[in-house]
Design a protein around this motif. Structure first.
Motif, short mmCIF file in Angstrom:
data_model
loop_
_atom_site.label_atom_id
_atom_site.label_comp_id
_atom_site.label_asym_id
_atom_site.label_seq_id
_atom_site.Cartn_x
_atom_site.Cartn_y
_atom_site.Cartn_z
N ALA A 544 0.83 -1.21 0.00
CA ALA A 544 0.00 0.00 0.00
C ALA A 544 0.86 1.25 0.00
N ARG A 545 1.95 1.21 0.74
CA ARG A 545 2.86 2.37 0.80
C ARG A 545 3.45 2.66 -0.57
N ILE A 546 3.84 1.59 -1.26
CA ILE A 546 4.40 1.76 -2.61
C ILE A 546 3.32 2.22 -3.58
N ALA A 547 2.12 1.66 -3.46
CA ALA A 547 1.03 2.08 -4.34
C ALA A 547 0.74 3.57 -4.19
N ARG A 548 0.79 4.08 -2.94
CA ARG A 548 0.58 5.51 -2.72
C ARG A 548 1.67 6.32 -3.44
N ALA A 549 2.91 5.86 -3.32
CA ALA A 549 4.01 6.59 -3.98
C ALA A 549 3.89 6.53 -5.49
N VAL A 550 3.49 5.35 -6.02
CA VAL A 550 3.29 5.22 -7.47
C VAL A 550 2.21 6.19 -7.94
N GLY A 551 1.08 6.17 -7.24
CA GLY A 551 -0.01 7.06 -7.62
C GLY A 551 0.37 8.51 -7.53
N THR A 552 1.07 8.88 -6.47
CA THR A 552 1.44 10.29 -6.26
C THR A 552 2.37 10.78 -7.35
N VAL A 553 3.41 10.01 -7.66
CA VAL A 553 4.35 10.48 -8.69
C VAL A 553 3.68 10.49 -10.07
N THR A 554 2.79 9.52 -10.34
CA THR A 554 2.12 9.49 -11.64
C THR A 554 1.17 10.67 -11.79
N GLU A 555 0.40 10.97 -10.75
CA GLU A 555 -0.51 12.11 -10.82
C GLU A 555 0.27 13.41 -10.99
N THR A 556 1.41 13.52 -10.34
CA THR A 556 2.23 14.72 -10.50
C THR A 556 2.73 14.86 -11.92
N LEU A 558 1.33 13.54 -14.66
CA LEU A 558 0.20 13.84 -15.54
C LEU A 558 -0.22 15.30 -15.43
N ALA A 559 -0.14 15.86 -14.23
CA ALA A 559 -0.54 17.26 -14.04
C ALA A 559 0.46 18.21 -14.68
N GLU A 560 1.74 17.87 -14.63
CA GLU A 560 2.77 18.81 -15.10
C GLU A 560 3.32 18.47 -16.48
N GLY A 562 1.47 16.20 -18.73
CA GLY A 562 0.43 15.52 -19.51
C GLY A 562 0.17 16.23 -20.83
N PRO A 563 -0.87 15.80 -21.57
CA PRO A 563 -1.82 14.77 -21.16
C PRO A 563 -1.38 13.34 -21.48
N ARG A 564 -0.36 13.17 -22.34
CA ARG A 564 0.08 11.82 -22.70
C ARG A 564 1.60 11.76 -22.66
N PRO A 565 2.17 11.75 -21.45
CA PRO A 565 3.62 11.66 -21.36
C PRO A 565 4.12 10.31 -21.87
N VAL A 566 5.37 10.30 -22.31
CA VAL A 566 6.03 9.07 -22.74
C VAL A 566 6.99 8.68 -21.62
N LEU A 567 6.70 7.58 -20.94
CA LEU A 567 7.52 7.15 -19.82
C LEU A 567 8.77 6.44 -20.33
N VAL A 568 9.93 6.87 -19.87
CA VAL A 568 11.20 6.26 -20.27
C VAL A 568 11.96 5.93 -18.99
N SER A 569 11.92 4.67 -18.60
CA SER A 569 12.57 4.28 -17.36
C SER A 569 14.05 4.01 -17.58
N LEU A 570 14.84 4.28 -16.56
CA LEU A 570 16.27 4.01 -16.60
C LEU A 570 16.47 2.56 -16.19
N ALA A 571 16.87 1.76 -17.18
CA ALA A 571 16.98 0.32 -16.94
C ALA A 571 18.15 0.03 -15.98
N ARG A 572 17.96 -0.91 -15.01
CA ARG A 572 16.73 -1.66 -14.90
C ARG A 572 15.92 -1.27 -13.67
N ALA A 573 16.55 -0.59 -12.69
CA ALA A 573 15.85 -0.29 -11.43
C ALA A 573 14.60 0.55 -11.67
N GLY A 574 14.63 1.42 -12.68
CA GLY A 574 13.47 2.26 -12.93
C GLY A 574 12.34 1.56 -13.65
#
Length: 854
Positions: A544-556, A558-560, A562-574
């Motif tokens: 639940a703690r991680i889900a809150r952090a996932v939701g919070t960073v994603t909403e941030t 999308l707000a800043e 958005g509306p369709r960001p392209v997610l590019v994670s730094l492999a592999r930890a990201g």
């Protein structure tokens, strides 16, 4: 065609830029025709919120086909007069995708005898790339050149000496695109003269001077032919105010749409019928592979009969004969629909008014106001299986325009189930008109890739060629245990290459300067049953703690962004974090965000080939880099430096180097889910929680200058894989934490989130206090400390007194490796891992455990 004729129907009582001008203070300054040619609109863009919208281009604003073709044809006649008839016959015209493909073709018509080629963003199987260049300001950047006749760019297909190159774009804003084009093509085929053509020249004085200096440097003459000239006056703060205005309008429109949502494609939608044009055999559907004077003659001869077939189909439709007809082209396919439109104008005569425009990839805000250039927009999914994956496409100023019939023209590559889907282009058009005709042109594919145009005659390769078409991302299940839609890996598969080395040997080589850590891989840690049970318990406790952090960073994000960001994670930890952010956006907002994984290597920078791939398929401004957590901020600094270096070396501009992370205990970034240093279970394991993918590899004998960095897929560890378990356990808590996320995101968006770099200061202090004198050997935070214990030769662990359950796995790993754990106060992290500062193989015992006091 006279200038008066090409101006017809561009004058309106209300200027279509007044809405933006009044709210943002943006002004067009130039000759008297400028406001007739251009309106203004807004879009989400970190560099330029306003958009110049042409009234005579036929892209965003439906216009009479004869006006659109006449605007380009007249420019071509002016180029012919400038060059003279003899030199004009030796010219080749190059248009820019997607917006200027039709305009460039019309310019070539005005030159009469010039062959035409336009750049493309659609790779074509079996067709070799003859060059390419970058367009840094565009929605998508990399341009491919795929001529059937490889001699076309060198001599216009005449076999003579290098010809004049005529470059055509709809507008000049900075001149960067032209510079990039000439720089790339001049290196391949040097020539003495270039002519640049555009409808409007909006460059600053400095940009004009830069082009002049560049032309002198390469020793070539550069002429400019434009319809109108001016500048855009922008008041201070216009970008920020423009972004705020776009956000406010989008929020207001989203609220209205939610309140009036209904089913797509109701029973009153218009019928959709096909019309067989009998397209002339051997004539390309456009200039993607070249279009010769012979092709032009064949098309001109066939146009009247094709227009008659369209007119007959419109007349046979039930109900009254249509009075308002739109011919709608498709992205780069602009010229063929345009010429069908001019022929249909002649066929229908005074019986109907014909307009022409095309669909586009570019997202623009629509505002239903006479003083705004984009009144309405239709949104529908891509229907040509684009190389960069699925995404939204748009048709502007079609809905509500009163068209009795729409003739949609696509090529056969785009005649897909997506085109005919309930939410596809045809269904969306059918909601706003009385009749939809579908005309499908055969997609032209050269018979012989790389041929000279003479059957059976190979073309010698030029001395220098641009890199081949960039490789495509790797996806599961062929590479990684993630689902294919979860992530595309911008890596090359090195699974069959022996890269692992014993941990102690790697550490000695790294610290002695004999090797870089990215040149080999550590042997994958295989967790004991006790450790695996600890991971499972930790995952359940922290989900639940991680889900809150996932939701919070994603909403941030999308707000800043958005509306369709392209997610590019730094492999592999990201990458697990990127997958979770994508799932949150899909679960909470119905968004299908693109997600890729890219390699970055401390001391070596980011994968430049992967950045070029991203720029070729997405707007760099939409890219959001994602990582799991911050330690001391080394990767944050590495990314910022790497992006700066990439742009300085001529790479596409526009990437934002800011990283969005799940946890930012080091205070290194401004976009995060939390700044607490707590156990993120994905840090507890290596590949078995990251899709069975290794850490990335960069070694000169394996990775060439145009290759992606490497990585391995450990298929043999499938029985130990918990990647799916990790994702599903956290995603199952999304609904539970939704309310907390909403409050946290709102609070963060209003807060001062400037990086404090508190962690970096602590690392420097610890490095000196413990006599290490190398911050690279100090790894702060739970995640980094776990990596030290799994991959490196640890010296000791500093644990914050009272850290509790978050460090249970750290203590277990330290015990297994014989590493002392020192309880300390005044630590901004839960723990810090110290790599052995004077490592040799003698620093460990025969069992691989650290020697006390070494």
């Amino acid at each position: 065609m006279s200038e008066r004729a090409t101006r017809e129907e561009t004058v309106d009582v209300v200027w279509s830029g007044s809405w933006v001008a009044e709210r943002l203070g943006v002004a067009l300054e130039g000759d008297g025709e400028l406001q007739e040619l251009l309106g203004l609109a807004l879009r989400r863009n970190p560099k330029r919120a306003h958009l110049l919208v042409s009234n005579v281009l036929g892209k965003h604003v439906p216009q009479r086909p004869s006006v659109v073709h006449g605007a380009g044809f007249e420019l071509g006649e002016r180029v012919r007069a400038l060059l003279g008839a003899q030199e004009a016959r030796r010219a080749v015209v190059l248009g820019y995708a997607e917006t200027a493909t039709g305009l460039g073709h019309a310019v070539a018509d005005g030159l009469r005898d010039a062959p035409y080629l336009h750049s493309t963003r659609r790779p074509v199987a079996g067709v070799e790339q003859a060059g390419g260049f970058e367009e840094s300001h565009s929605h998508a950047t990399s341009h491919l050149l795929l001529p059937e006749d490889r001699d076309l760019l060198a001599s216009g297909g005449t076999g003579a000496e290098a010809s004049v190159l005529v470059l055509v774009d709809d507008e000049f804003s900075t001149g960067n695109t032209v510079l990039n084009t000439i720089r790339a093509l001049h290196a391949l085929h040097p020539r003495e003269r270039y002519v640049i053509v555009a409808l409007v020249d909006m460059r600053s004085a400095g940009d004009r001077d830069r082009l002049t200096v560049f032309a002198a440097e390469i020793g070539a003459r550069v002429d400019l032919v434009t319809r109108s000239t001016g500048t855009v006056a922008l008041p201070d703060g216009v970008l920020e105010r423009g972004q705020a205005l776009v956000a406010a309008q989008e929020a207001e429109q989203a609220g209205r749409a939610e309140g009036s949502a209904g089913a797509v494609g109701d029973a009153d939608s218009a019928p959709v019928t096909r019309v067989d044009l009998d397209w002339p055999a051997g004539v390309p559907d456009g200039g993607r592979h070249g279009f010769t004077p012979a092709h032009r003659a064949a098309l001109e001869a066939a146009l009247p009969a094709m227009a008659d077939r369209i007119a007959a189909e419109l007349s046979d439709a039930a109900g009254p004969a249509p009075r308002q007809v739109l011919v709608l082209g498709f992205e780069e396919l602009m010229y063929a629909p345009l010429r069908l439109g001019t022929a249909l104008e002649a066929a229908l005569g005074a019986d109907a008014e014909v307009r022409y425009s095309t669909t586009t990839r570019s997202p623009v805000l629509a505002v239903d106001d006479p003083g705004y250039a984009i009144r309405t927009r239709l949104v529908f999914p891509a229907h040509d299986d684009p190389a960069d994956g699925p995404g939204d496409r748009y048709a502007y100023n079609v809905a509500g325009a009163g068209f009795d019939a729409v003739v949609a023209v696509v090529d056969s590559t785009a005649d897909t189930p997506e085109l005919h889907a309930p939410d596809g282009l045809l269904a969306r058009l059918a909601e706003h008109t009385g009749h939809v005709l579908l005309a499908v042109l055969p997609s032209y594919v050269p018979a012989t890739a790389g041929a000279t145009g003479v059957p059976g005659t190979p073309t010698p390769a030029p001395e220098r060629q641009e890199p081949a078409v960039l490789p495509e991302p790797l996806r599961g299940p062929d590479f990684s245990s993630y689902a294919p839609q979860d992530v595309g890996w911008l890596l090359q598969d090195l699974s069959d290459t022996e890269l692992e080395a014993p941990t102690e040997e790697r550490e000695e080589a790294i610290q002695s300067g004999g090797a870089h850590y990215a040149e080999s891989l550590p042997v994958e840690y295989q967790p004991s049953a006790e450790y695996q049970a600890l991971f499972t318990a930790a995952l359940e406790a922290s989900a639940a703690r991680i889900a809150r952090a996932v939701g919070t960073v994603t909403e941030t994000v999308l707000a800043e962004r958005g509306p369709r960001p392209v997610l590019v994670s730094l492999a592999r930890a990201g990458t697990p974090v990127g997958v979770l952010m994508r799932r949150w956006a899909q679960h909470r907002h119905g968004l299908d965000l693109p997600h890729y994984a890219i390699s970055i290597v401390r001391g070596r920078g980011i994968d430049a080939t992967a950045l070029r791939w991203l720029a070729a398929h997405h707007d760099p401004a939409d890219v959001v880099f994602v990582d799991g957590w911050t330690g001391k901020g080394a990767i944050t600094r590495e990314l910022a430096s790497a992006i700066t270096e990439f742009e300085a070396s001529g790479g596409p501009a526009g990437f934002d180097p800011e990283i969005s992370v799940l946890a930012d205990p080091g205070g290194c970034v401004r976009t995060y889910g939390t700044r607490e240093d707590f156990l993120i279970p994905s840090a507890c394991l290596n590949s078995t929680v990251s899709g069975l993918i290794s850490r990335t590899v960069l070694r000169a004998d394996l990775v060439g200058p145009d290759d992606f960095h490497g990585g391995k897929f450990y298929r043999e560890l499938a029985d130990s894989d918990v990647s799916g378990l990790f994702l599903d356990t956290i995603a199952a808590r999304f609904d539970e934490v939704a309310g907390q996320v909403e409050a946290a995101a709102k609070e963060l968006l209003a807060a001062d989130r400037a990086p404090t770099w508190e962690g970096w200061a602590a690392v420097e202090r610890i490095s000196e206090e413990y006599g290490i004198h190398d911050v690279n050997l100090v790894k702060p935070g739970v995640g980094e400390t776990t990596r030290v214990l799994l991959r490196r030769v640890p010296w000791k662990i500093l644990a914050k007194r009272g850290a509790g359950a978050d460090l249970e796995h750290i203590r277990l790993l330290a015990e297994q490796r014989g590493v002392p754990v020192e309880e300390v106060d005044d630590l901004p992290y839960s723990c810090v891992g110290l790599i052995h500062p004077r490592f040799t193989r003698g620093a460990t015992g025969a069992d691989g455990k650290a020697v006390q006091g070494a």
